[in-house]
Design an enzyme around this catalytic site. Structure first.
Site, PDB file in Angstrom:
ATOM      1  N   ASP A   1      48.011  40.613  44.802  1.00 33.31           N
ATOM      2  CA  ASP A   1      46.957  41.588  45.089  1.00 33.31           C
ATOM      3  C   ASP A   1      47.330  42.509  46.254  1.00 33.31           C
ATOM      4  O   ASP A   1      47.850  42.050  47.275  1.00 33.31           O
ATOM      5  CB  ASP A   1      45.660  40.865  45.439  1.00 33.31           C
TER       6      ASP A   1
ATOM      7  N   HIS B   1      44.883  45.421  46.997  1.00 33.96           N
ATOM      8  CA  HIS B   1      43.505  45.682  47.438  1.00 33.96           C
ATOM      9  C   HIS B   1      43.397  46.779  48.502  1.00 33.96           C
ATOM     10  O   HIS B   1      42.796  46.594  49.550  1.00 33.96           O
ATOM     11  CB  HIS B   1      42.860  44.396  47.955  1.00 33.96           C
TER      12      HIS B   1
ATOM     13  N   ASP C   1      45.180  44.251  40.759  1.00 35.87           N
ATOM     14  CA  ASP C   1      44.233  44.381  41.875  1.00 35.87           C
ATOM     15  C   ASP C   1      44.801  45.293  42.958  1.00 35.87           C
ATOM     16  O   ASP C   1      45.007  44.895  44.108  1.00 35.87           O
ATOM     17  CB  ASP C   1      43.880  43.005  42.453  1.00 35.87           C
TER      18      ASP C   1
ATOM     19  N   ASN D   1      41.780  42.137  37.444  1.00 34.31           N
ATOM     20  CA  ASN D   1      40.361  42.189  37.112  1.00 34.31           C
ATOM     21  C   ASN D   1      39.628  43.307  37.862  1.00 34.31           C
ATOM     22  O   ASN D   1      38.564  43.759  37.436  1.00 34.31           O
ATOM     23  CB  ASN D   1      39.693  40.841  37.404  1.00 34.31           C
ATOM     24  N   HIS D   2      40.204  43.803  38.973  1.00 34.41           N
ATOM     25  CA  HIS D   2      39.578  44.919  39.687  1.00 34.41           C
ATOM     26  C   HIS D   2      39.949  46.268  39.074  1.00 34.41           C
ATOM     27  O   HIS D   2      39.408  47.290  39.514  1.00 34.41           O
ATOM     28  CB  HIS D   2      39.961  44.887  41.171  1.00 34.41           C
TER      29      HIS D   2
ATOM     30  N   HIS E   1      47.753  38.374  36.127  1.00 33.16           N
ATOM     31  CA  HIS E   1      46.903  38.433  37.310  1.00 33.16           C
ATOM     32  C   HIS E   1      46.146  37.123  37.524  1.00 33.16           C
ATOM     33  O   HIS E   1      46.188  36.532  38.601  1.00 33.16           O
ATOM     34  CB  HIS E   1      45.909  39.586  37.211  1.00 33.16           C
TER      35      HIS E   1
ATOM     36  N   HIS F   1      45.270  36.808  42.179  1.00 35.85           N
ATOM     37  CA  HIS F   1      43.844  36.634  41.924  1.00 35.85           C
ATOM     38  C   HIS F   1      43.075  35.862  42.999  1.00 35.85           C
ATOM     39  O   HIS F   1      41.860  35.962  43.066  1.00 35.85           O
ATOM     40  CB  HIS F   1      43.675  35.949  40.558  1.00 35.85           C
TER      41      HIS F   1
END
Length: 799
Positions: A538, A540, A570, A602-603, A656, A749
């Protein structure tokens, strides 16, 4: 005693004394019809790819006294073809065919060999192998048995030969004997008509294969609409030639065998689809016709314009059961029945069908129970006089996904290759040229002062596509380089933090996203990656860490990457610089599409972003341009195209979240993950599970299992932390790894204090590459897969 007897006119083609080592593409000259490379007689020169493709000779043997043809049963094909023999050791084609004939025509009773005319080469098939730039060669010779009782009174002409079936001409011409390819009937027609057989050269080079993607006109455009990647096309080519070999094309019998293994059509439908695919001959289809026929089945192929007209031709041939210039009454009836079933979902009653047939004839403007000519058929469907045909000749799922998920033969990219030791450098696995630029690395490791050297002759050998991509690395005014520079300045200089307000920046980001969508759309949903490769979890919106990764892991930028880089998704939400991070990574992806691999997290879904920060960030940063919603949707259009998972060296699963619960085999994912995919939860349950699933310990698994209803797939329980998808533990891991031949699972994740976590004895690895996530004190880590090792690397991201 020499058992060959020369014809009066014994022409040479140059193949007689040629050995298999001589058959490289660089040495063949069509105008001379011969190979010219010298041979090292001390080496084993045979060439083989996997179990099914190999240098070989075959021979057409006839007996004019009894009008029979010698056939043999092909191993693993359960069908007949000419006797064939692989080239071994130092044999030339001439030596090999002479040895084969001696073996075949020696009669067991007398131990003597029948006389035969000197065999003449009549066909040379060459199939290029992508990994080696080398050709598999199959040379077909023709000969005839000579019966002379004065010379061999105790030798029969045919009928008692070892390993042969002597089949009457008429039985073969009437197609009563199943043949693996059309060559026996094709050449026997010429022999029966006393037509001279001329030498035929058939070559399937990689360049010719790629014409499927580059061909101009509606057929090429139809294939391109299916977003078939070059590697996937080569894989399908390998499937086709392994099935067809030693023939070069597929006849109806072979098509039935192949499609029977796929189990997607009934026997009657298979024959109709073969008829539709066969554009140039009623008896065979070549690779291009196979690919174009499958493309015509895709729902994305339009039913109007030039491609629509092409599809109407496929529909006509599909129903032209009598092979006439138009549809016969019974063909029209079948056409009408299928049209009704498409729209009503059930078999129509006889009276309803009869009434509808009358309407169809009226629509075509011809007398009832008469033939509908092909031109009228196309014209009336094109003018919509006959409606409802756009759903005909379609598959429910993308046809190439179906083929890739049910491969009958090994991937030709992975087939073991035995290559002669004396193979020339031009035929080795890789061909090198000088790069088009000379660069200087500064003390900080960044590239400065690139200088073009494309005028040098060796650089000119580079393909145009490769040169164009290389030039783009160093063009300062390229949109990717401009955006990368803006983001780096944004990181280094607080005054540049509003880079996204600069004039024309929105248009450049739009162009960037459109290019990225095109690249992602051509990638497999489960993409294959080779080591060495860095794996990052990730991000982010953590631009600070991303810039440190650039400095530590790819300091030279996209132009000088020394390995592959796999990002597990992500990229957005939580952090303040999601826009900068995703734009940066998309720029890198466009500049180095084969080196930078980006998976979806998932983001990278709309609902999650609206709940967290990326949606609001787009609204804020593009408020002045009044483009917030439009830009947010544009980025999500890119996310919809991203692959979901990757395999590294076919040994490591990377995604992910984790492994899917509702699908066990990786190949099945190609069928059930659409592209684009705007709503993973609705569009594909396995995709949703890959994005959201989490591993847990055995104890945690048992605790959840004991407190929840037993409705989950074996090895999975409800994911209570997420409120969606599943937890999985060691049982599911063992099953997934065993079925797919894997050794490890790598995923992201979940934030980890040390940037990584190991489960299932180290076989399941979680990596998280965003330090100080949401104000925490966690570290960032990456993985390096190289030299049969998975190395965990923690990155110091402190200022």
């Amino acid at each position: 005693m020499n058992n060959t007897k020369n014809d009066e006119n014994n022409g040479e083609t140059g193949l007689e004394n040629i050995r298999s080592i001589d058959s490289t593409s660089s040495q063949y000259h069509n105008e001379l019809g011969r190979f010219t490379r010298p041979v090292d007689h001390n080496l084993n020169n045979d060439f083989q790819v996997g179990e099914l493709l190999f240098d070989s000779v075959a021979v057409l043997i006839t007996c004019s006294r009894h009008n029979t043809l010698a056939l043999s049963t092909l191993p693993n094909k359960q069908s007949h073809w000419f006797p064939i023999c692989p080239i071994r050791g130092r044999q030339s084609y001439r030596e090999c065919v002479d040895s084969l004939l001696q073996q075949l025509l020696t009669q067991p009773e007398s131990g003597k060999c029948s006389l035969f005319k000197r065999p003449q080469p009549i066909e040379h098939l060459r199939i290029q192998i992508p990994q080696a730039f080398y050709f598999v060669n199959r040379v077909l010779y023709q000969t005839e048995i000579i019966f002379d009782s004065t010379i061999q009174p105790d030798v029969q002409c045919c009928g008692t030969s070892t390993g042969l079936s002597w089949v009457p001409f008429q039985q073969i011409l009437s197609q009563d004997t199943p043949m693996w390819g059309e060559e026996p009937q094709l050449y026997l027609h010429q022999i029966a008509n006393k037509t001279t057989i001329s030498f035929d050269h058939i070559e399937w080079s990689i360049k010719r294969v790629m014409n499927c993607l580059t061909e101009t006109g509606p057929a090429g455009e139809m294939v391109r609409i299916c977003a078939l990647a070059e590697k996937e096309l080569i894989q399908l080519f390998g499937e086709f030639v392994q099935h067809c070999f030693p023939s070069s094309t597929m006849n109806l019998f072979m098509f039935r065998v192949y499609m029977g293994r796929l189990q997607i059509w009934t026997a009657l439908e298979v024959d109709s689809y073969f008829r539709a695919f066969a554009q140039t001959s009623r008896t065979r289809i070549d690779f291009h016709e196979f690919i174009q026929g499958m493309a015509a089945l895709d729902k994305r192929a339009p039913h109007g314009g030039p491609i629509g007209l092409l599809r109407v031709g496929y529909i006509f041939r599909y129903y032209n059961m009598d092979h006439l210039e138009g549809l016969s009454p019974r063909s029209v009836r079948y056409f009408t029945r299928d049209l009704l079933m498409l729209h009503k979902g059930s078999e129509p009653k006889e009276d309803v069908l009869t009434a509808e047939v009358a309407k169809i004839y009226e629509g075509f403007g011809v007398e009832p129970n008469s033939m509908v000519p092909s031109k009228i058929f196309a014209k009336k469907i094109g003018s919509l006089a006959i409606r409802g045909t756009s759903s005909m000749f379609r598959t429910k799922l993308p046809p190439f996904n179906i083929l890739r998920s049910k491969m009958n033969y090994p991937d030709i990219h992975k087939c073991p290759i035995r290559i002669p030791k004396t193979i020339c450098s031009r035929c080795r696995e890789k061909q090198y040229t000088l790069a088009s630029h000379q660069v200087t690395l500064g003390r900080g490791g960044t590239i400065v002062e690139p200088v073009t050297i494309r005028q040098i002759a060796d650089v000119q050998r580079m393909s145009k596509i490769a040169r164009k991509r290389s030039d783009r690395f160093f063009q300062e005014r390229d949109i990717c380089n401009e955006l990368l520079d803006a983001i780096r300045k944004n990181y280094e200089t607080p005054q540049s933090r509003q880079w996204y307000l600069a004039p024309l920046i929105v248009g450049k980001i739009v162009q960037l996203c459109n290019e990225a969508k095109e690249i992602f759309s051509k990638e497999s949903r489960v993409i294959s990656v080779s080591s060495p490769v860095y794996i990052l979890g990730d991000i982010h919106g953590n631009l600070h860490d991303l810039m440190i990764f650039e400095h530590q892991l790819w300091r030279g930028g996209p132009s000088c990457l020394t390995c592959n880089y796999l990002f597990l998704g992500d990229y957005v939400d939580r952090g303040a610089f999601s826009l900068e991070c995703i734009v940066y990574l998309l720029c890198c992806k466009i500049l180095a599409p084969d080196r930078i691999i980006m998976l979806r997290g998932n983001h990278e879904t709309r609902a999650v972003q609206q709940h967290f920060t990326f949606y609001r960030e787009c609204m804020d940063k593009f408020r002045e341009a009044r483009k917030g919603t439009e830009m947010w949707e544009l980025f999500n259009d890119v996310f919809d195209m991203m692959p979901l998972a990757a395999t590294i060296d076919e040994q490591i699963w990377a995604a992910h979240g984790g492994i899917p619960a509702t699908v066990t085999k990786i190949q099945q994912l190609l069928e059930c993950i659409p592209c684009p995919m705007a709503e993973p939860e609705l569009d594909s349950q396995p995709a949703w599970e890959i994005l959201w699933n989490d591993p847990v310990t055995g104890q945690e698994f048992d605790e959840v299992k004991s407190s929840t209803p037993p409705t989950c797939p074996p090895g999975f329980v409800a994911n209570l932390k997420r409120g969606t998808a599943y937890y999985f533990a060691e049982e599911a891991v063992n099953t997934f790894m065993s079925v797919n031949g894997l050794t490890h699972i790598v995923r992201a994740h979940e934030v980890q204090p040390s940037g990584f976590n190991l489960m299932c004895g180290g076989r399941v690895i979680t990596v998280f590459s965003c330090s100080q996530y949401c104000g925490m004190m966690n570290e960032a880590a990456v993985l390096l897969v190289d030299s049969n090792k998975i190395r965990i690397i923690k990155i110091d991201t402190r200022d």
